[in-house]
Motif scaffolding. Sequence first.
Motif, mmCIF file in Angstrom:
data_model
loop_
_atom_site.group_PDB
_atom_site.id
_atom_site.type_symbol
_atom_site.label_atom_id
_atom_site.label_comp_id
_atom_site.label_asym_id
_atom_site.label_seq_id
_atom_site.Cartn_x
_atom_site.Cartn_y
_atom_site.Cartn_z
ATOM 1 N N ILE A 91 65.390 11.773 -7.013
ATOM 2 C CA ILE A 91 64.459 12.046 -5.926
ATOM 3 C C ILE A 91 64.854 13.375 -5.305
ATOM 4 N N ASN A 92 63.850 14.219 -5.019
ATOM 5 C CA ASN A 92 64.142 15.543 -4.461
ATOM 6 C C ASN A 92 63.781 15.591 -2.974
ATOM 7 N N PRO A 93 64.028 16.718 -2.295
ATOM 8 C CA PRO A 93 63.742 16.782 -0.852
ATOM 9 C C PRO A 93 62.287 16.537 -0.497
ATOM 10 N N ALA A 94 61.359 16.806 -1.439
ATOM 11 C CA ALA A 94 59.938 16.583 -1.179
ATOM 12 C C ALA A 94 59.520 15.140 -1.442
ATOM 13 N N ALA A 95 60.465 14.263 -1.783
ATOM 14 C CA ALA A 95 60.227 12.844 -2.076
ATOM 15 C C ALA A 95 59.506 12.633 -3.397
ATOM 16 N N MET A 96 59.546 13.631 -4.298
ATOM 17 C CA MET A 96 59.128 13.393 -5.682
ATOM 18 C C MET A 96 60.248 12.625 -6.380
ATOM 19 N N SER A 97 59.873 11.719 -7.266
ATOM 20 C CA SER A 97 60.851 10.937 -8.001
ATOM 21 C C SER A 97 60.560 11.029 -9.488
#
Length: 305
Positions: A91-97
Amino acid sequence: GGCFDTAGGAHSFLRHSDGTFTTFDAPGAGTGPGYFTIAWSINPAGTIAGGCTDANYVEHGFLRRRDGTFTTFDAPGAGTGQNQGTYAFNINPAAMSSGYYIDSNYVQHGFLRAPDGVVTTFDVPGSAGTVPGNADGSLNPAGAITGYYYDDASAKHGFLRAPDGAITTFDVPGAGTGFYQGTGGSGINPAGEITGSWVDPSGVYHGFVRARDGSITTFDFPGAQGTAGQGIDPAGTIAGGYTDTAGVSYGLLRARDGAMTVFDAPGAGTGPGQGTATWSINTRGAVTGISIDTDGVVHGFLRIP
């Protein structure tokens, strides 16, 4: 991360910055022997991505927010049989997983889940299985993903999936082309630099870093039986490890200029199959992973710069 109870069930934990712990299981997850809930990645907002098995041993992805609320999800096309389903690893800072799913034929495919819950699946064209890096760090803040795919001979090849969905494949020169040999991406930083490992025709592991322009530099710790890159931070520092000729593992940091620093977690064993293994490095250079002691017990560690 994850922890095992005395009955053999696996549960997730969150280690807070003050050293205290919160343990948890995803809704619907089995909690007996052979079942698990494992947290794989956490972003700056405290949202965790992971996976769990239900009562039928089917895998499902989950997101756990800072307030303890959960969202479970399945990638379109994920199988519903035993040991099939969805595996959320990043999961990245933009909440993409991102992660992969296993279909009803036990073939692996990649996915990217957007913050609004829309899941996009993908495969490297012509691949026999596509696997985004299955450790924290293979999804960068812009949504670029690295990993590997299998060809029909079960050899691995690296890939980079750009935020627009375009896929570039790559191989380290000299990588083997036999069963489970080849190239695999493990970590990607905000600049698009990739690290990972490659296996030569003799079955020996080596590390690599791929620059944004596609050029590849390989590296080995002197005298190692095998070396691997795992994660890469914005400064270009690689967290990885190596194994010596006795089968003992050590943590390794490789600076952008190629200088290497070796470390061991306190209490790590010094026998075959023991030692220290790094899993990820964050934007501040803090490293986390596991160590195995002389009794074969696994422990977590955090190495602060």
